[in-house]
Design a protein around this motif. Structure first.
Motif, PDB file in Angstrom:
ATOM      1  N   MET A  45       0.811  -1.212   0.000  1.00  0.00           N
ATOM      2  CA  MET A  45       0.000   0.000   0.000  1.00  0.00           C
ATOM      3  C   MET A  45       0.848   1.268   0.000  1.00  0.00           C
ATOM      4  O   MET A  45       0.472   2.291  -0.555  1.00  0.00           O
ATOM      5  CB  MET A  45      -0.937   0.013   1.218  1.00  0.00           C
ATOM      6  N   THR A  46       2.024   1.203   0.620  1.00  0.00           N
ATOM      7  CA  THR A  46       2.811   2.420   0.829  1.00  0.00           C
ATOM      8  C   THR A  46       4.082   2.511  -0.008  1.00  0.00           C
ATOM      9  O   THR A  46       4.653   3.589  -0.144  1.00  0.00           O
ATOM     10  CB  THR A  46       3.223   2.542   2.299  1.00  0.00           C
ATOM     11  N   ALA A  47       4.537   1.398  -0.563  1.00  0.00           N
ATOM     12  CA  ALA A  47       5.853   1.366  -1.212  1.00  0.00           C
ATOM     13  C   ALA A  47       5.995   2.424  -2.303  1.00  0.00           C
ATOM     14  O   ALA A  47       7.048   3.069  -2.431  1.00  0.00           O
ATOM     15  CB  ALA A  47       6.110  -0.023  -1.797  1.00  0.00           C
ATOM     16  N   ASP A  48       4.945   2.627  -3.099  1.00  0.00           N
ATOM     17  CA  ASP A  48       5.025   3.586  -4.203  1.00  0.00           C
ATOM     18  C   ASP A  48       5.051   5.036  -3.730  1.00  0.00           C
ATOM     19  O   ASP A  48       5.321   5.939  -4.520  1.00  0.00           O
ATOM     20  CB  ASP A  48       3.853   3.385  -5.163  1.00  0.00           C
ATOM     21  N   HIS A  49       4.746   5.257  -2.455  1.00  0.00           N
ATOM     22  CA  HIS A  49       4.704   6.619  -1.921  1.00  0.00           C
ATOM     23  C   HIS A  49       5.997   6.999  -1.193  1.00  0.00           C
ATOM     24  O   HIS A  49       6.097   8.100  -0.658  1.00  0.00           O
ATOM     25  CB  HIS A  49       3.510   6.770  -0.967  1.00  0.00           C
ATOM     26  N   LEU A  50       6.943   6.085  -1.172  1.00  0.00           N
ATOM     27  CA  LEU A  50       8.219   6.353  -0.511  1.00  0.00           C
ATOM     28  C   LEU A  50       9.343   6.366  -1.540  1.00  0.00           C
ATOM     29  O   LEU A  50       9.424   5.487  -2.396  1.00  0.00           O
ATOM     30  CB  LEU A  50       8.506   5.266   0.548  1.00  0.00           C
ATOM     31  N   ALA A  51      10.200   7.373  -1.446  1.00  0.00           N
ATOM     32  CA  ALA A  51      11.337   7.453  -2.362  1.00  0.00           C
ATOM     33  C   ALA A  51      12.278   6.281  -2.115  1.00  0.00           C
ATOM     34  O   ALA A  51      12.440   5.828  -0.976  1.00  0.00           O
ATOM     35  CB  ALA A  51      12.071   8.771  -2.150  1.00  0.00           C
ATOM     36  N   PRO A  52      12.904   5.763  -3.156  1.00  0.00           N
ATOM     37  CA  PRO A  52      13.815   4.619  -3.010  1.00  0.00           C
ATOM     38  C   PRO A  52      14.905   4.848  -1.973  1.00  0.00           C
ATOM     39  O   PRO A  52      15.341   3.904  -1.307  1.00  0.00           O
ATOM     40  CB  PRO A  52      14.402   4.462  -4.419  1.00  0.00           C
ATOM     41  N   THR A  53      15.355   6.091  -1.823  1.00  0.00           N
ATOM     42  CA  THR A  53      16.445   6.360  -0.884  1.00  0.00           C
ATOM     43  C   THR A  53      16.022   6.204   0.575  1.00  0.00           C
ATOM     44  O   THR A  53      16.848   5.878   1.431  1.00  0.00           O
ATOM     45  CB  THR A  53      16.992   7.782  -1.091  1.00  0.00           C
ATOM     46  N   VAL A  54      14.735   6.444   0.874  1.00  0.00           N
ATOM     47  CA  VAL A  54      14.276   6.349   2.266  1.00  0.00           C
ATOM     48  C   VAL A  54      13.519   5.060   2.549  1.00  0.00           C
ATOM     49  O   VAL A  54      13.290   4.713   3.711  1.00  0.00           O
ATOM     50  CB  VAL A  54      13.393   7.563   2.647  1.00  0.00           C
ATOM     51  N   ARG A  55      13.154   4.352   1.495  1.00  0.00           N
ATOM     52  CA  ARG A  55      12.352   3.138   1.678  1.00  0.00           C
ATOM     53  C   ARG A  55      12.984   2.145   2.655  1.00  0.00           C
ATOM     54  O   ARG A  55      12.281   1.576   3.500  1.00  0.00           O
ATOM     55  CB  ARG A  55      12.116   2.486   0.313  1.00  0.00           C
TER      56      ARG A  55
END
Length: 310
Positions: free
Chosen positions: A205-215
């Motif tokens: 649900m949230t993965a696409d809303h987080l930048a790769p650097t902070v994921r």
């Protein structure tokens, strides 16, 4: 912290945080009840894995619990179906005799610009996130009262602060926090503690809303530990805990210090002129109930008028 002898119900348990919660509770000795609506074509409540698809998230979660040597039951149902929920609880009582923990984790997330949102979409969001939480809680409440013990955790979301295109999601989650604020008062004398968790972790649900650097910072560890605390015998009640990326904090709706006005000077023009005094005036007060706030208003007004309250 152990949960032997306790039965924990987790909704939305087929994936994401629900799965993590269920496995964490099983690791610490709880018998876990997995609830999800992953196969909507299956209308009958299932207390076994018989009707679950081979690639089912419920099956995978159950297999993980089995590997730990834990016990579980799984139910395919929609949290908006009162009849299915009641049938599930009846089956649990016959099999395991009690429900000690309820984690209302099931929810949907469909961002949409407000002007494009349909009435049916609005109602569906509230029906799942808010009404489903109500139905599940109401079904187990009598059991917890009879046991003189219960722990209920509602799942909220960071959008309670407001986010673009999140009107239905924010409204439903804020309403869940209101449910916590009132329900914990009713549970106090029965040993039932009710809280909410406002989590953020990497899920589908949230993965696409987080930048790769902070994921990578948003693992489930902090969230799961906070949930276990709220499920424990040591938990508080009526509280809202935020948990994400290694941080845990306490949230509350607070009142900033009021400014007093005499009746003859209280006009919208005066409020406009003094807005800078009102906005974020310190100190702040976290009222424990609506009644406590009314009492505070009454005391302040009486003191201004030199009226002695008994």
């Amino acid at each position: 912290m152990r949960f032997e002898g306790q039965v924990a119900v987790v909704t939305g348990a087929a994936s994401g945080l629900g799965r993590a919660y269920a496995i964490a509770l099983a690791e610490r000795g709880a018998r876990v009840v997995l609830v999800d609506n992953e196969t909507s074509q299956t209308k009958d409540v299932s207390s076994s894995m018989t009707n679950i698809e081979p690639d089912s998230g419920l099956q995978a979660c159950g297999a993980a619990i089995n590997a730990l040597g834990g016990e579980f039951k799984s139910y395919i149902l929609d949290v908006t179906s009162v009849d299915d929920i009641n049938a599930m609880v009846d089956d649990l009582v016959q099999s395991w005799g009690r429900v000690d923990i309820l984690i209302n984790n099931a929810g949907i997330h469909k961002p949409c610009p407000f002007e494009q949102m349909s009435a049916s979409s609005w109602k569906h969001h509230l029906d799942v996130d808010l009404n489903g939480t109500f139905y599940m809680t109401k079904a187990v409440w009598p059991l917890m009262k009879r046991q003189s013990y219960g722990r209920i955790v509602m799942s909220s979301a960071s959008s309670i602060y407001g986010d673009m295109y999140e009107t239905s999601f924010s409204a439903s989650k804020m309403a869940v926090m209101g449910l916590v604020n009132s329900l914990h008062h009713e549970g106090a004398e029965h040993g039932i503690k009710v809280n909410s968790i406002i989590p953020h972790a990497v899920t589908s649900m949230t993965a696409d809303h987080l930048a790769p650097t902070v994921r990578p910072l948003f693992t489930k560890t902090t969230v799961t530990a906070t949930m276990l605390y709220l499920c424990s015998s040591k938990s508080p009640s009526g509280e809202h805990l935020l948990a994400a990326a290694g941080g845990i904090s306490h949230a509350a709706l607070v009142e900033f210090n009021p400014r007093r006005f005499k009746a003859e000077e209280c006009t919208p023009e005066v409020i406009t002129e003094r807005w800078h005094e009102l906005y974020h005036a310190k100190p702040v007060t976290a009222h424990r109930s609506g009644e406590a706030q009314v009492l505070a208003w009454a005391k302040a007004s009486a003191n201004q008028r030199r009226i002695v309250l008994e």
